[in-house]
Design an enzyme around this catalytic site. Structure first.
Site, PDB file in Angstrom:
ATOM      1  N   SER A   1      26.242 -31.680   1.827  1.00 35.55           N
ATOM      2  CA  SER A   1      27.659 -31.304   1.814  1.00 35.55           C
ATOM      3  C   SER A   1      27.839 -29.840   1.420  1.00 35.55           C
ATOM      4  O   SER A   1      27.205 -29.342   0.489  1.00 35.55           O
ATOM      5  CB  SER A   1      28.401 -32.185   0.818  1.00 35.55           C
ATOM      6  OG  SER A   1      29.757 -31.821   0.772  1.00 35.55           O
TER       7      SER A   1
ATOM      8  N   CYS B   1      30.843 -31.849  -8.662  1.00 36.63           N
ATOM      9  CA  CYS B   1      30.918 -30.446  -8.290  1.00 36.63           C
ATOM     10  C   CYS B   1      31.203 -29.596  -9.516  1.00 36.63           C
ATOM     11  O   CYS B   1      32.209 -29.782 -10.188  1.00 36.63           O
ATOM     12  CB  CYS B   1      32.004 -30.212  -7.245  1.00 36.63           C
ATOM     13  SG  CYS B   1      32.107 -28.471  -6.821  1.00 36.63           S
TER      14      CYS B   1
ATOM     15  N   THR C   1      24.292 -29.276  -7.630  1.00 35.77           N
ATOM     16  CA  THR C   1      23.708 -28.043  -8.186  1.00 35.77           C
ATOM     17  C   THR C   1      23.639 -28.059  -9.714  1.00 35.77           C
ATOM     18  O   THR C   1      24.370 -28.785 -10.378  1.00 35.77           O
ATOM     19  CB  THR C   1      24.545 -26.831  -7.745  1.00 35.77           C
ATOM     20  OG1 THR C   1      25.915 -27.091  -8.051  1.00 35.77           O
ATOM     21  CG2 THR C   1      24.397 -26.575  -6.261  1.00 35.77           C
TER      22      THR C   1
HETATM   23  C1  LIG Z   1      27.307 -22.827  -0.784  1.00 35.39           C
HETATM   24  C2  LIG Z   1      27.227 -24.249  -1.247  1.00 35.39           C
HETATM   25  C3  LIG Z   1      28.327 -25.074  -1.162  1.00 35.39           C
HETATM   26  C4  LIG Z   1      28.260 -26.401  -1.589  1.00 35.39           C
HETATM   27  N1  LIG Z   1      29.345 -27.203  -1.483  1.00 35.39           N
HETATM   28  C5  LIG Z   1      29.258 -28.516  -1.828  1.00 35.39           C
HETATM   29  C6  LIG Z   1      30.323 -29.409  -1.630  1.00 35.39           C
HETATM   30  O1  LIG Z   1      31.389 -29.037  -1.109  1.00 35.39           O
HETATM   31  N2  LIG Z   1      30.174 -30.701  -2.006  1.00 35.39           N
HETATM   32  C7  LIG Z   1      29.007 -31.174  -2.563  1.00 35.39           C
HETATM   33  O2  LIG Z   1      28.907 -32.349  -2.881  1.00 35.39           O
HETATM   34  N3  LIG Z   1      27.954 -30.350  -2.744  1.00 35.39           N
HETATM   35  C8  LIG Z   1      28.061 -29.037  -2.398  1.00 35.39           C
HETATM   36  N4  LIG Z   1      26.972 -28.223  -2.562  1.00 35.39           N
HETATM   37  C9  LIG Z   1      25.738 -28.768  -3.135  1.00 35.39           C
HETATM   38  C10 LIG Z   1      24.755 -29.170  -2.029  1.00 35.39           C
HETATM   39  O3  LIG Z   1      25.278 -30.216  -1.247  1.00 35.39           O
HETATM   40  C11 LIG Z   1      23.407 -29.618  -2.642  1.00 35.39           C
HETATM   41  O4  LIG Z   1      23.655 -30.745  -3.456  1.00 35.39           O
HETATM   42  C12 LIG Z   1      22.786 -28.541  -3.478  1.00 35.39           C
HETATM   43  O5  LIG Z   1      22.973 -27.291  -2.873  1.00 35.39           O
HETATM   44  C13 LIG Z   1      21.291 -28.760  -3.708  1.00 35.39           C
HETATM   45  O6  LIG Z   1      20.584 -28.767  -2.506  1.00 35.39           O
HETATM   46  P1  LIG Z   1      19.823 -27.463  -1.900  1.00 35.39           P
HETATM   47  O7  LIG Z   1      19.012 -26.891  -3.008  1.00 35.39           O
HETATM   48  O8  LIG Z   1      19.048 -27.976  -0.756  1.00 35.39           O
HETATM   49  O9  LIG Z   1      20.898 -26.518  -1.495  1.00 35.39           O
HETATM   50  C14 LIG Z   1      27.059 -26.887  -2.139  1.00 35.39           C
HETATM   51  C15 LIG Z   1      25.943 -26.043  -2.217  1.00 35.39           C
HETATM   52  C16 LIG Z   1      26.013 -24.743  -1.785  1.00 35.39           C
HETATM   53  C17 LIG Z   1      24.804 -23.874  -1.895  1.00 35.39           C
END
Ligand SMILES: Cc1cc2nc3c(=O)[nH]c(=O)nc-3n(C[C@H](O)[C@H](O)[C@H](O)COP(=O)(O)O)c2cc1C
Ligand SMILES: Cc1cc2nc3c(=O)[nH]c(=O)nc-3n(C[C@H](O)[C@H](O)[C@H](O)COP(=O)(O)OP(=O)(O)OC[C@H]3O[C@@H](n4cnc5c(N)ncnc54)[C@H](O)[C@@H]3O)c2cc1C
Ligand SMILES: Cc1cc2nc3c(=O)[nH]c(=O)nc-3n(C[C@H](O)[C@H](O)[C@H](O)COP(=O)(O)OP(=O)(O)OC[C@H]3O[C@@H](n4cnc5c(N)ncnc54)[C@H](O)[C@@H]3O)c2cc1C
Ligand SMILES: Cc1cc2nc3c(=O)[nH]c(=O)nc-3n(C[C@H](O)[C@H](O)[C@H](O)COP(=O)(O)O)c2cc1C
Ligand code: FES
Ligand code: FES
Lengths: 313, 278, 313, 278
Positions: C24, C133, C196
């Site tokens: 997401s 979030c 995150t």
């Molecule tokens: C720019 C950005 C926007 C994100 N927006 C959302 C969001 O709207 N909803 C959500 O549940 N997670 C959001 N996340 C978290 C990601 O879905 C994911 O859980 C997190 O980035 C860890 O995975 P990764 O290391 O592969 O990015 C966001 C992450 C990033 C980097």
């Protein structure tokens, strides 16, 4: 010119010649290859965590590299408090650098007994009470994950020493400030924040962890932004001084911790790649002070313009 | 120990060439007052100088050559993972950082004829050992065990006559190093009462060689490999399990020693092979 | 040959063509540049978190790069549920990929109302309930830091839909398993772990955070070992399926999450550098299956040889 | 929009040379069917190909040149941070990955004489704009404002006559670009009723230029820079605040637009400069 710059800082009642210390367990006993590490120039040396009895540590392999990070599972291998006092401390003292003795244990009584055996010994300016090591099966991280347990250790140690007690906090908690408050109430004088983050890495071929015990502790630049957030939270939670730690590998990194309110910093994993990185960071701090027209590192500490408002309101 | 203090130096790469399909040689220019290194010591190399967040990698010093105010440091290495592959991609003219010399090397036994036994890419420290002891130990043998031609490279000016064992039988003795050793022992060309074994190679080979040597009464020293965090004794990452003798009970590191400062060279009988990850 | 490999997985009652989804907020609404991202080949697309009302999101700058990581502070910028349903969803559906609608809100009622407006709409196979979030001032992380709050949201949403509810968990807690258990009891069908990590980075010249709001959420390879440990903890905590997320940037990374017991994975930040990384990871998984002589990805799931003993004892 | 789909390509570096102390030009070899790009579009470049964990960096397409079954893509860039410095260190013969062409470029206004205004290193997209519109807009001006000689480089085959403003007075008009524009306006060499401004440069300069142009009735388009996460609309990282017109209330992104897909080129009057980090 450089003589006019004042890098000295105070962590509670302790004055340190510079704000750059080396972190527990990442600098041996402090006396390994002192020329290579420029150990004699540092603001302080936190010893490898010392326990009452010698500990052989965990089964190899103990390390695994991850992106900008390192998982370790050393398991507090150390010679025990008696041999530390007799053999390691004299060499360490000869460096002329403030020594902070890191103390660990499984139960409050072990911490107490260990501290008692270090009492009255020359050269130790503070104890760092390690209630946050994630790599030992019993105890370890549990202390920090329950604020009462951490506080209990501090209370017990407080009774047997007048030296400052720095509590080394775990980042693996929902609210580091709650743990900090409990420890402050129990008599802690300062905090070191943070220890390593729990991490895991798996060899997909063998379906086993790269580390025999399973999880280990993650350190290194990868955790720096996480550690900085935890340090800021700790700074805001109590009026006690905080020593920042986690992923520092450059003067800029170290300065970020001071800006958000840490009174000093510790450098860990970065020494593995660049043995004298802590001394180099001090050099870089001086350059920064000059470029900003400042003369004292103290002017930077806590200078953060926090969008959430000032700390310690 | 009166070894020189290890230093951090930025070294220019002078050469970086393949010796075989699997093995490369890299040569650095160092200041002439670097070292001297004990045979079996190693250096910690920044394999990817542009990426500041990767640990150094350890490499045994294969050879040093002096001349015209500088010192040339030779390493022999195999690109097996990200770090060593990045090192293989470094070009002459580029600089990278080395820390060394580090560790405890071979301690040649006076009066005993050296049998240097290298497996796979493990010939590197034996070259420096040969270079340094050829005067005091004019007689000796260099045994070299490899899978096949992809690992087999020419040795420039070797200290001793070379015997080769290849698993595919393409060159020399057809079989493993232990088979070659058996044959040499049988022929009386090596002898436990007058010879000493110095070895380097993959851990399983060192394990087998140690058992073989101990059973037959050869003194043996082995250069071990494990994962290094720092290379100079501050991280406790490179633990090697050792057997504890009676008088060592309560010794400082329980039954672990550090490969980077207590080794990488250990007496074969000291290593607790059951605990070594292979 | 490749036709014989079975990448399909089940997350509870939902069958996905492959175990690789996009996370997401890291893939727009799923329909941006589908050729570039090879979106049509994926195991599933989790939408940007949708809220009841449109949200303008946080003030720029919203991103800051850290070693092997990225701090973001987007603040759930989105068009709101109605325009999502009318404008975005049809395009997304045209890709023919399972759609998981991520839903966010400040109060339980907002989640409920948003879900209600998506009910009966074609193409959505599950909801991902974002109770984690860290980048919105009210609500957000609070839900996960108090297991009761998270559970309250799940209970409320459970009442208005029969579709599977995946709960997106925060890693910023002491015991992720406790939160998972509370949500399982409240009626969750699966978990997405993790969102995150809270992080901070400061510009030492201006003494300000690189991100106007102060802290942001850290993602990317830097957090991978931390996320993997949290996923393992979640897998052990309840019998529900877990979708692993955090720092995945290669097939090897993704496989590690499956090995420790995740039923599927989500790829986030890695798509920013390599737009079709999720599809490439699928390709790499096939290569791995072949090299191991396996025919089904299911054989790998949960194959971890855990030194702490088997999961779900 | 019937723009070609952006692609991920591995491109060989053909040249990477300094133009001045601060500005460099890098040239890539691309497949001949790449693009075509609109002037003002950009590419996302892996500046440190060996380090897989660093985001790409955006660079405006400065020029493309076709020939012998390939396309040459020119970027003009300044090494200002880690990424751009790493790019500066890449050598001809090496490959790196590009994603593009991306974004919405300039939309030249038919019938209006183009005044291209570049500040600092911001001349890149104006070169491709000039190349593409010189046929339909044979008359025009290229204004170039720099601090001093360290930023001033020769332009090969410029589309229009060049006027230079230097802050140190070393070349051309002594002062800022706005001073030069004032002078040209006064002299009647530029006119709001018949000309249009297309600009690129640091945000503070674009802000000042926009105010200047709007106040005097010039239509103006500006190519904005901000931090990019992805460059193709999936991360919401590159938000640019825009003024909302009445009929846009409730528009999809509140009052933020994405620089990477809605821009990087915006109408000057559309940008809400108060909210732009400078
Ligand atoms: C720019 C950005 C926007 C994100 N927006 C959302 C969001 O709207 N909803 C959500 O549940 N997670 C959001 N996340 C978290 C990601 O879905 C994911 O859980 C997190 O980035 C860890 O995975 P990764 O290391 O592969 O990015 C966001 C992450 C990033 C980097
Ligand atoms: C004292 C010492 C001297 C050495 N001398 C040489 C030498 O002269 N020439 C040479 O080619 N190599 C030598 N090595 C080994 C060399 O250091 C490793 O090959 C190198 O660190 C691998 O780095 P990498 O990033 O390429 O591999 P990685 O990506 O880190 O690892 C690749 C694979 O190798 C395994 N691995 C890596 N290092 C080791 C290790 N040290 N022990 C066991 N498994 C390992 C990893 O687990 C992984 O499976 C020496 C090692 C030591 C400790
Ligand atoms: C659409 C677009 C087109 C561009 N075209 C060109 C071009 O043709 N030539 C050129 O030289 N540069 C161009 N840039 C800028 C270029 O992308 C940045 O200089 C580059 O990303 C910096 O990367 P770095 O790793 O070197 O610097 P970093 O180490 O990431 O940053 C160095 C310093 O610059 C700041 N910074 C970095 N990028 C930006 C930014 N985009 N906006 C504001 N501050 C920033 C950082 O905060 C930091 O203070 C363009 C940017 C955009 C968005
Ligand atoms: C190999 C290794 C051993 C460590 N041993 C200890 C220890 O004995 N006691 C302790 O309090 N912290 C120990 N730590 C944690 C560090 O002191 C420090 O808190 C942590 O590594 C984060 O800092 P860094 O990212 O700069 O390394 C160890 C860390 C590493 C990498
Ligand atoms: S590698 Fe660090 S102590 Fe040996
Ligand atoms: S840079 Fe990712 S949406 Fe614009």
């Amino acid at each position: 010119m450089s003589g006019e710059l004042d890098l000295s800082v105070r962590v509670g009642s302790v004055t340190l010649p510079t704000p750059v210390l080396v972190a527990s367990g990442t600098f041996g006993y402090g006396s390994e290859s002192p020329e290579l590490t420029r150990a004699g120039e540092l603001g302080g040396i936190v010893t490898k965590t010392i326990t009452l009895e010698p500990r052989r540590g965990n089964e190899p392999l103990r390390l695994h590299e991850t992106p900008a990070g390192l998982i370790n599972s050393i398991g507090l291998q150390n010679v025990g408090v008696d041999r530390f006092r007799e053999e390691k401390l004299p060499k360490l003292r000869a460096l002329g650098v403030p020594i902070i003795a890191s103390v660990g244990g499984r139960r409050a009584e072990e911490f107490v007994e260990t501290v008692q055996r270090l009492e009255g010994v020359d050269g130790i300016v503070a104890y760092e009470i390690n209630v946050s090591c994630p790599n030992v099966k019993e105890g370890g991280i549990e202390f920090c994950q329950r604020p009462e347990s951490a506080a209990e250790v501090i209370t017990a140690v407080r009774n047997v020493t007048k030296l400052p007690l720095w509590t080394k906090l775990s980042p693996n908690v929902s609210h580091i400030g709650v743990v900090a408050k409990a420890c402050a109430d129990a008599g802690a004088d300062a905090f070191t924040a943070v220890n390593t983050f729990v991490g895991l890495s798996v060899d997909v071929k063998t379906r086993r962890s790269h580390i025999p015990l399973g999880t280990g502790g993650v350190s290194g630049p990868a955790i720096r932004p996480l550690a900085l957030a935890k340090v800021r939270e700790t700074v805001r939670a109590t009026p006690l001084p905080v020593v920042g730690c986690g992923g520092i590998a450059s003067a800029n990194d170290a300065l970020q911790f001071l800006v958000v309110g840490a009174s000093a910093v510790q450098v860990g994993t970065a020494s593995f790649r660049v043995p004298d990185i802590a001394a180099r960071i001090q050099d870089g701090m001086k350059d920064f002070l000059r470029s900003e027209g400042l003369t004292s590192i103290g002017d930077l500490i806590g200078s953060y313009l926090d969008p959430s408002g000032p700390a310690r309101p | 120990m009166s070894l020189p203090h290890p230093r951090i130096v930025s070294a220019e790469i002078l050469r970086n060439d393949p010796l075989t399909k699997e093995i490369r040689e890299i040569v650095f220019r160092l200041p002439s007052d670097w070292g001297p290194a004990e045979p079996g010591q190693f250096v910690q190399v920044e394999c990817r100088p542009a990426d500041p967040f990767v640990l150094r990698r350890p490499f045994s010093i294969a050879r040093t050559r002096e001349g015209s105010g500088e010192l040339r440091l030779h390493l022999v290495f195999a690109p097996v993972g990200d770090g060593t592959r990045a090192l293989a991609a470094c070009r002459p003219g580029e600089h990278t950082s080395l820390v060394g010399p580090l560790g405890r090397g071979f301690r040649p036994i006076p009066g005993r004829r050296p049998i240097l036994v290298g497996g796979g890419r493990g010939v590197a420290p034996l070259l420096s050992l040969g270079d340094q002891i050829r005067k005091t130990h004019p007689e000796g043998l260099l045994l070299f065990g490899v899978r096949g031609p992809d690992q087999l490279h020419e040795l420039e000016d070797p200290a001793y006559p070379i015997e080769i064992a290849t698993q595919d039988g393409s060159v020399g003795f057809h079989g493993h190093l232990l088979g070659l050793l058996d044959a040499l022992l049988e022929e009386g060309r090596i002898r436990p009462d007058s010879d000493a074994i110095y070895s380097c190679g993959p851990n399983p080979m060192l394990h087998a060689l140690s058992d073989w040597a101990i059973a037959r009464g050869f003194p043996a020293q082995v250069s071990l490999e494990t994962l290094f965090g720092c290379g100079f004794g501050i991280c406790a990452g490179c633990a090697v399990p050792v057997k504890q003798s009676e008088d060592e009970v309560g010794d400082e590191f329980g039954h672990y020693r550090f490969a980077c400062v207590d080794g990488p060279v250990f007496d074969a009988e000291r290593v607790d092979w059951e605990g070594v990850r292979e």
